[in-house]
Design an enzyme around this catalytic site. Structure first.
Site, PDB file in Angstrom:
ATOM      1  N   GLU B 209      26.952  92.190 -20.125  1.00 14.38           N
ATOM      2  CA  GLU B 209      28.103  92.942 -19.630  1.00 14.38           C
ATOM      3  C   GLU B 209      27.654  94.318 -19.181  1.00 14.38           C
ATOM      4  O   GLU B 209      26.537  94.749 -19.476  1.00 14.38           O
ATOM      5  CB  GLU B 209      29.214  93.009 -20.682  1.00 14.38           C
ATOM      6  CG  GLU B 209      28.805  93.641 -21.987  1.00 14.38           C
ATOM      7  CD  GLU B 209      29.874  93.486 -23.079  1.00 14.38           C
ATOM      8  OE1 GLU B 209      30.360  92.377 -23.290  1.00 14.38           O
ATOM      9  OE2 GLU B 209      30.195  94.492 -23.712  1.00 14.38           O
ATOM     10  N   HIS B 247      25.368 112.663 -19.204  1.00 13.47           N
ATOM     11  CA  HIS B 247      24.182 112.800 -18.355  1.00 13.47           C
ATOM     12  C   HIS B 247      22.931 112.309 -19.070  1.00 13.47           C
ATOM     13  O   HIS B 247      22.076 111.677 -18.476  1.00 13.47           O
ATOM     14  CB  HIS B 247      23.971 114.260 -17.976  1.00 13.47           C
ATOM     15  CG  HIS B 247      25.009 114.791 -17.042  1.00 13.47           C
ATOM     16  ND1 HIS B 247      25.280 114.197 -15.832  1.00 13.47           N
ATOM     17  CD2 HIS B 247      25.832 115.856 -17.132  1.00 13.47           C
ATOM     18  CE1 HIS B 247      26.237 114.883 -15.228  1.00 13.47           C
ATOM     19  NE2 HIS B 247      26.593 115.892 -16.006  1.00 13.47           N
TER      20      HIS B 247
END
Lengths: 394, 290
Positions: B209, B247
């Site tokens: 997934e 990030h």
């Protein structure tokens, strides 16, 4: 749970990381008052839980009251990526010489925390990682060994930093690691970490995402996690204990697992459009599915409902009772298709059928979605593009 | 015949006296699994579903010769019980519970690897060997004996793929849930290696997934070492992007674990990428699997 910048900055400050003078405001009038005390120029930053806030116009600079009045007026009447701005942070505008990046996360593949630093901070940090990998350095922490300060020093040396920056910066890394550990953070990030003209290092932004599974044992005060969900349907989902994501289609979806739910969305998305994603997890009861039905039916203009559940850990026969009880009490007229397989499947089918639910007994979700499609057709929303999240899932 | 479980697997159930633990023990016994004992501290000396309950894992191992354990322990107590289980000498552990803090999982994973223990989960439906036994919560009606291996990140999708294959007269050698959490106790490539070395598995299906980088890393293993055919499905093409790890995650990984990125990595490794779950039937037919 992602904390707001102002909440994370408070935690950073309590843990001895230098941060700018600042105050939280919710009106333009308060913003002017705070800026008068802090002194111009100031920065006003929208407190919304979305990524890329700066690029979306959520951060403004003001050199005088007129500019601040205009910026605050605009922020408080606008939306940032679909999120209304209710609060903003008025910050002292510091004199920045250089911007760095410092972040920590958990590397799922290696199963270790990882600390990442870069000499190029700012909004384009991910771009820097692709184009100039030499400007990024990362170090993994062994869970059984823990963090030691030498790791920060060697990490910073990898970037070729001058010694006078290495000492204060490695102290900040130590503090951030300490915060990440105490708050069980999945993400702790300072972007940018700046050098001021007087040589001091300061965190002018703060990101902290706490592990939802650890919330009950964190011993430090944390804000309420349900309150901060903007979307009322998603908030209701959290209250009843399911994962609900609001989408812009017209087919309601209930699934008993995240993977199955995502696959169901993919398959519905080929010909129709899902109105929501809803995943029950392993706690199905009759009452829970009754409340799930109530939740997905809150969306107007629903054309059909697709229920996709497996009885592994879940008592799906109980779930079926909740669904039909809701349908009978509320006289649901739109087609409901259910694929339910696993433990006590025959009993489950009988219950669904007694409530005029269309039951599919084959394993492939595609076949069940075809049954629904034959009942409801393509609909108006289908060609309007793919579903988009109106808000974050977590 | 199978991976992970075989004729000599003797299973204990930790948290056997709980509501879910006892119900699942019933289903495991009914499927023919050799459940030899259970552990619930303070409930030693009683029986559940006809199985003796012990106060500690060590006692259960000594009395029953158990060599595998499946967990239905509340999330907050899993780390402690897991370390106890490893110290008692158990070599195969299945962690069914969800919502275990990531910090705990990191410690569990590092200790299991250090001690040479094969552990699956958290948030896994476990392991099922059709016709032989199961550790975990997989609903037996969907599985049939055969020669196709399945590894799935999602529990419910492992049932879906086994169910589609079984309806098409294609059986499974072993079905393994690796766990749906962002950090799991064993990586995908380790499980693929077991299937590659299993003489009774002819081909493997990977059900992945969106998010993380398990599939991308496994693609490297497949390209270098797998000789058996592999097919993969990645759920979440139209899923909202809510799981991005900031990030730092994107910098470390170089990508955010997108469906497209996973498809490209798997295709480059020679994997047949399935656009939709039902396509697995055509793939099995094409490869003459049974």
């Amino acid at each position: 749970m992602r904390l707001h910048e102002y909440e994370a900055l408070d935690i950073f400050e309590q843990n001895h990381i230098p941060v700018p003078r600042r105050e939280l405001v919710s009106t333009m009038h308060d913003a002017l008052h705070v800026a008068g005390e802090i002194g111009y120029p100031v920065i006003i930053k929208a407190q919304v839980l979305v990524g890329g806030r700066g690029l979306a116009g959520g951060i403004r600079t003001a050199s005088n009251p007129d500019e601040l009045k205009e910026a605050a007026d605009e922020l408080f009447t606008s939306e940032i990526k679909g999120m209304p701005v209710r609060k903003a942070l008025v910050c002292q505008k510091v004199d920045i010489v250089k911007e760095f990046y410092l972040g920590m996360t958990v590397d799922g593949y290696s199963g270790k925390p990882v600390i990442v630093v870069s000499t190029e901070g700012g909004v384009l940090i991910e771009e820097t990682a692709r184009t100039s990998p030499e400007k990024i350095a990362a170090i993994h922490i062994e869970p059984s060994f823990g963090y030691y300060p030498y790791q920060a020093r060697s990490l910073l040396r990898m970037l070729g930093l001058e010694q006078k920056l290495i000492t204060p910066w490695s102290e900040i890394i130590g503090q951030l690691y300490h915060i990440a550990t105490r708050y069980e953070a999945l993400i702790a990030e300072i972007n940018p970490l700046v050098v001021l003209s007087n040589g001091v290092l300061m965190a002018v932004d703060a990101v902290l995402e706490v592990d939802d599974s650890a919330l009950s044992r964190i011993r430090f005060p944390l804000p309420d996690r349900v309150d901060r969900i903007e979307n009322p349907l998603e908030r209701r989902g959290r209250e009843i204990g399911v994962t609900y994501v609001d989408l812009d289609g017209d087919i309601g979806l209930i699934s008993s697992g995240a993977g199955l739910g995502m696959a169901s969305m993919d398959i519905i998305g080929q010909k129709m459009k899902p109105a929501n994603f809803l995943e029950t997890g392993g706690g199905i009861t009759a009452d829970l599915l009754y409340r799930c039905m109530e939740l997905i039916m809150m969306k107007p203009d629903l054309r059909g409902i697709f229920i996709n559940v497996y009885g592994g850990i879940n008592p799906i026969h109980e779930g079926a009772k909740g669904v039909i009880r809701y349908m009978q009490e509320h006289n649901v007229k739109i087609p409901v298709v259910a694929k339910a397989l696993g433990n006590r499947q025959e009993e489950t089918w009988e219950i669904f059928k007694s409530g005029e639910v269309h039951v599919v007994t084959e394993a492939a979700t595609e076949k069940a979605v075809d049954v629904l499609y034959k009942l409801v057709g393509p609909g108006k929303k289908t060609d309007a593009g793919r579903p988009k999240a109106s808000a974050k899932g977590k | 015949m199978s991976i992970l479980m075989n004729d000599s697997t003797r299973v204990i159930v930790q948290g056997i006296t709980g509501r879910i633990g006892s119900a699942q023990t019933h289903w495991m016994l009914e499927y023919g699994t050799r459940v030899v004992g259970g552990v619930t501290p303070g409930k030693g000396g009683t029986t559940t579903e006809g199985v003796p309950v012990f106060n500690s894992v060590l006692e259960a191992v000594k009395q029953t010769g158990a060599n595998a354990s499946v967990f239905f322990v509340p999330a907050a107590f899993v780390l402690d019980a897991f370390l106890e289980t490893i110290d008692a000498g158990i070599k195969l552990i299945v962690i069914v519970p969800e919502h275990i803090p990531v910090k705990d999982v990191l410690r569990m994973r590092s200790y299991a690897i250090e001690k040479g223990v094969f552990a699956l989960g958290p948030t896994t439906p476990g392991i099922l060997v059709p016709g032989m036994g199961k550790m975990g919560i997989m609903p037996a009606s969907l599985f049939a004996p055969g020669r196709v291996g399945i590894i799935s990140r999602s529990g419910t999708l492992s049932y879906e793929f086994a169910g589609i294959l079984s309806e098409n007269k294609v059986g499974q050698s072993t079905v393994v849930g690796m766990g749906a959490d962002p950090v799991v106790l064993r990586n995908l490539a380790d499980i693929l290696e077991l299937f590659e070395n299993d003489k009774d598995t002819d081909a493997v299906i990977v059900v992945g997934e969106v998010g993380g980088e398990q599939e991308e890393k496994a693609a490297g293993f497949i390209a270098r070492q797998m000789t058996k055919p592999v097919a993969a499905y990645i759920a979440g093409r139209y899923s909202p992007q809510g799981k991005k790890m900031g990030h730092a995650g994107a910098i470390v990984r170089g990508s955010a674990g997108t469906v497209t990125g996973k498809h490209e990595a798997l295709k480059a490794a020679g994997v047949e990428v399935l656009e939709s779950p039902i396509d697995v039937a055509k793939w099995a037919k094409k490869n003459k699997l049974k």
